[in-house]
Design an enzyme around this catalytic site. Structure first.
Site, PDB file in Angstrom:
ATOM      1  N   GLY A 197      52.798  10.982  11.311  1.00  0.00           N
ATOM      2  CA  GLY A 197      53.314  12.300  11.312  1.00  0.00           C
ATOM      3  C   GLY A 197      54.068  12.557   9.852  1.00  0.00           C
ATOM      4  O   GLY A 197      54.550  11.730   9.223  1.00  0.00           O
ATOM      5  N   ASP A 257      54.443   1.413  13.164  1.00  0.00           N
ATOM      6  CA  ASP A 257      53.148   0.665  13.352  1.00  0.00           C
ATOM      7  C   ASP A 257      52.352   0.690  12.262  1.00  0.00           C
ATOM      8  O   ASP A 257      51.209  -0.187  11.953  1.00  0.00           O
ATOM      9  CB  ASP A 257      52.460   1.889  14.518  1.00  0.00           C
ATOM     10  N   THR A 302      59.350   8.265   8.221  1.00  0.00           N
ATOM     11  CA  THR A 302      59.170   8.758   9.527  1.00  0.00           C
ATOM     12  C   THR A 302      60.566   9.668   9.863  1.00  0.00           C
ATOM     13  O   THR A 302      61.703   8.979   9.451  1.00  0.00           O
ATOM     14  CB  THR A 302      59.201   7.922  10.932  1.00  0.00           C
ATOM     15  N   ASP A 311      61.725  10.360  12.472  1.00  0.00           N
ATOM     16  CA  ASP A 311      62.368   9.934  13.658  1.00  0.00           C
ATOM     17  C   ASP A 311      63.658   8.951  13.256  1.00  0.00           C
ATOM     18  O   ASP A 311      64.517   8.854  14.053  1.00  0.00           O
ATOM     19  CB  ASP A 311      61.417   9.078  14.451  1.00  0.00           C
TER      20      ASP A 311
HETATM   21  P1  FBP Z   1      55.645   9.308  12.731  1.00  0.00           P
HETATM   22  O1  FBP Z   1      56.195   8.318  13.935  1.00  0.00           O
HETATM   23  O2  FBP Z   1      54.151   9.021  12.430  1.00  0.00           O
HETATM   24  O3  FBP Z   1      56.518   9.358  11.726  1.00  0.00           O
HETATM   25  O4  FBP Z   1      55.546  10.632  13.625  1.00  0.00           O
HETATM   26  C1  FBP Z   1      56.632  10.935  14.426  1.00  0.00           C
HETATM   27  C2  FBP Z   1      56.608  12.317  15.161  1.00  0.00           C
HETATM   28  O5  FBP Z   1      57.010  13.313  14.320  1.00  0.00           O
HETATM   29  C3  FBP Z   1      57.411  12.258  16.446  1.00  0.00           C
HETATM   30  O6  FBP Z   1      58.526  12.847  16.158  1.00  0.00           O
HETATM   31  C4  FBP Z   1      56.713  13.306  17.089  1.00  0.00           C
HETATM   32  O7  FBP Z   1      56.645  12.898  18.576  1.00  0.00           O
HETATM   33  C5  FBP Z   1      55.175  12.919  16.977  1.00  0.00           C
HETATM   34  O8  FBP Z   1      55.284  12.530  15.435  1.00  0.00           O
HETATM   35  C6  FBP Z   1      54.162  14.126  16.901  1.00  0.00           C
HETATM   36  O9  FBP Z   1      53.025  13.949  16.756  1.00  0.00           O
HETATM   37  P2  FBP Z   1      51.848  14.818  16.205  1.00  0.00           P
HETATM   38  O10 FBP Z   1      52.198  15.187  14.738  1.00  0.00           O
HETATM   39  O11 FBP Z   1      50.809  13.920  16.261  1.00  0.00           O
HETATM   40  O12 FBP Z   1      51.925  16.055  17.044  1.00  0.00           O
END
Ligand code: FBP
Length: 545
Positions: free
Chosen positions: A81, A176, A203, A205
């Protein structure tokens, strides 16, 4: 290309970097720490990483450095993300690479890890880099969620690196992706390939952190962006005095984002997934807790309020967690159908009973496609609407019993994508640039299997400490798809830590009073106190260090 005035000004911003990164490479030496051990499961992880286990932590210090003049061709990958600051990691890496030797090349693999597998890349030039400095987004080379994890994929990576004479790969990703960076580093070592792999902690998060990595980049900007929006909604609520706002905040599992935003805005309610799990609360307990606050406020004539809901809430409610686990299992089988009737005929009685109590929309959302890791896509599940529907029922009941006389008019919001590509705050601009520059120092000094690490982040950037943390030291074994796998341990909210402690001390007061704070938008230019402050999380975590 047309750019905004803010972007034009941000392109000129010079990230603040730690003193050590201002030195010439010949004046930077390596200070070695002790050999390291994994978080747990030591023997198993040692076996899985025979060539890269136990490496020492290192710090870069002023002193006589290695003056070698090897040519470095580096490949960079953005994984997972988006998070504000990703471009600056690449800019820092590029500047360091070119400072070492103008003939060095930076390959930007396109679209995430699949870029290296498909050999799709661009050579990053000064013109490209200069047009992305201090900007949000990952659009310079785009991102993707393909996992680099099989031997076959690693073979392809090796071939692609050999083809372009690439001597190092930098993977900018979350837990990951960095786990896979460590596995790739081990693979290259086992083949004597002489290709290093360095990770960078990304991230929004905020769950890629530990006693060595103080924060992942992007958390600061994303939380500040969401907090601005929450503050604006609070002021709107306090002005019209007629709506209850339920705001779901991204963050996949851990509730760090919700907690940080709560500290920045002081809402009436903020749910913390980790606490709900620890107390073994049911969905009905959460509905009772929120309804109770709504009733109490209405008795004071306050028929409005703000409730923050972490995105991962649903997986922290034990009964729903169990249901999701069983659904993942059922849906991963060959020939499985993602229909309500199919799963109902395959669920255990207990989980089926829980499933059937959920509103139709939520049932459908729970059956949507899993992410590449096999996880339910929590960003697609509208927990805030689920809560609104259950709370409305509860309040109607209370009304019938004469226990609630207020008016409940709810609004739902989801803030996620709004914060992932914002212009990085000064903190994220500085931190990311330093992470990228520092990644090159690790490469230059021959390290592999390390995470670029910058610490002492609550201090002025001059005093930030630069170095490398062996990825294997952050690992433990966890069950993934029924198999035991080495992974970087995800950091959840610590219920005995200062950050949650501060929130817990204040939340009852915030629930009933109007103690809202309005952080306003991120400021890039102006007084230090508003331009360069870090998160409350970092501040509180460092108080008793
Ligand atoms: P990462 O762990 O890859 O940084 O992504 C986190 C995130 O932003 C989460 O907060 C969210 O649930 C998810 O990605 C959403 O994923 P996508 O971009 O595939 O919709």
């Amino acid at each position: 290309m047309n750019i905004s005035n803010l972007q034009a000004e941000r392109l000129k911003y010079m990230p603040k970097v730690p003193k050590i990164l201002k030195e010439n490479f010949s004046n930077i030496c390596v200070q070695y720490g002790n050999k390291t051990e994994s978080k747990s499961d030591t023997e198993a992880i040692k076996k899985l990483f025979p060539n890269t286990y136990g490496l020492p932590e290192i710090i870069f210090k002023k002193g006589k450095g290695d003056d070698e003049k090897n040519i470095h061709n580096v490949g960079v990958i953005l994984s997972g993300g988006q998070a504000p600051g990703g471009h600056n990691v690449i800019c820092g890496l590029f500047d360091a690479l070119k400072k070492a030797d103008n003939n060095n090349k930076l390959y930007g693999f396109l679209g995430g890890p699949s870029g290296i597998l498909d050999d799709k890349y661009i050579i990053l030039t000064k013109d490209i880099i200069d047009s992305y400095r201090n900007t949000g987004g990952f659009d310079m080379i785009q991102s993707g969620r393909t996992k680099l994890e099989t031997e076959e994929q690693f073979d392809i990576c090796l071939k692609v690196c050999k083809k372009h004479d690439i001597t190092s790969i930098v993977i900018i990703g979350g837990d990951d992706s960095n786990t896979n960076a460590a596995i790739l580093a081990e693979y290259f070592k086992s083949k004597n390939a002489n290709i290093s792999v360095i990770g960078c902690p990304k991230t929004i998060d905020g769950d890629l952190k530990n006693d060595k990595i103080e924060t992942s980049f992007g958390f600061d900007t994303a939380c500040k962006t969401y907090s601005e929006l929450i503050g604006n909604i609070q002021r709107d609520a306090n002005s019209s005095r007629k709506y209850w706002h339920f705001i779901r905040l991204m963050g996949r599992s851990a509730s760090h984002i919700a907690l940080e935003c709560a500290l920045q805005t002081q809402p009436n309610i903020c749910l913390i997934g980790e606490e709900i799990f620890e107390k073994n609360l049911k969905l009905s307990d959460i509905v009772d807790y929120i309804s109770d606050i709504i009733v109490k406020r209405s008795e004071k004539g306050l028929n409005y309020g703000i409730c923050l809901v972490p995105e991962g809430l649903i997986e922290f409610i034990p009964s729903l967690n169990h249901l999701i686990y069983e659904l993942n299992d059922i849906l991963s089988k060959d020939g499985a159908e993602s229909t309500i009737s199919y799963v109902c005929s395959n669920l255990s009685d207990t989980d089926k009973a829980v499933f059937l109590t959920l509103p139709e929309e939520i049932k459908k959302q729970l059956l949507m496609e899993r992410d590449p890791h096999g996880n339910v896509q929590v960003s697609l599940i509208e927990t805030e609407k689920l809560l609104i529907s259950l709370i409305s029922d509860k309040l109607n009941n209370l009304k019938e019993q004469g226990k609630y006389k207020g008016k409940f008019v709810p609004h739902s919001h989801f803030f996620g994508y709004e914060g992932r590509c914002a212009f990085p705050s000064n903190f994220d601009s500085d931190y990311c640039y330093s992470l990228g520059y520092n990644a090159f120092l690790l490469i230059k000094n021959g390290f592999t299997g390390y995470l670029s690490s910058i610490s002492n982040l609550s201090d002025s950037s001059d005093n930030w400490i630069c170095g490398g943390t062996p990825i294997t030291m952050m690992m433990n074994l966890e069950q993934r798809h029924g198999k035991s796998k080495p992974v970087i341990k995800k950091a959840l909210v610590e219920l005995d830590g200062n950050v949650f402690g501060f929130f817990k001390e204040n939340r009852d007061k915030w629930a009933i009073n109007n103690d809202y704070t309005y952080p306003g938008s991120i400021q890039y230019f102006g007084p230090d106190i508003i331009c360069n402050a870090t998160t409350k999380t970092l501040e509180l975590e460092n108080i008793h260090k």
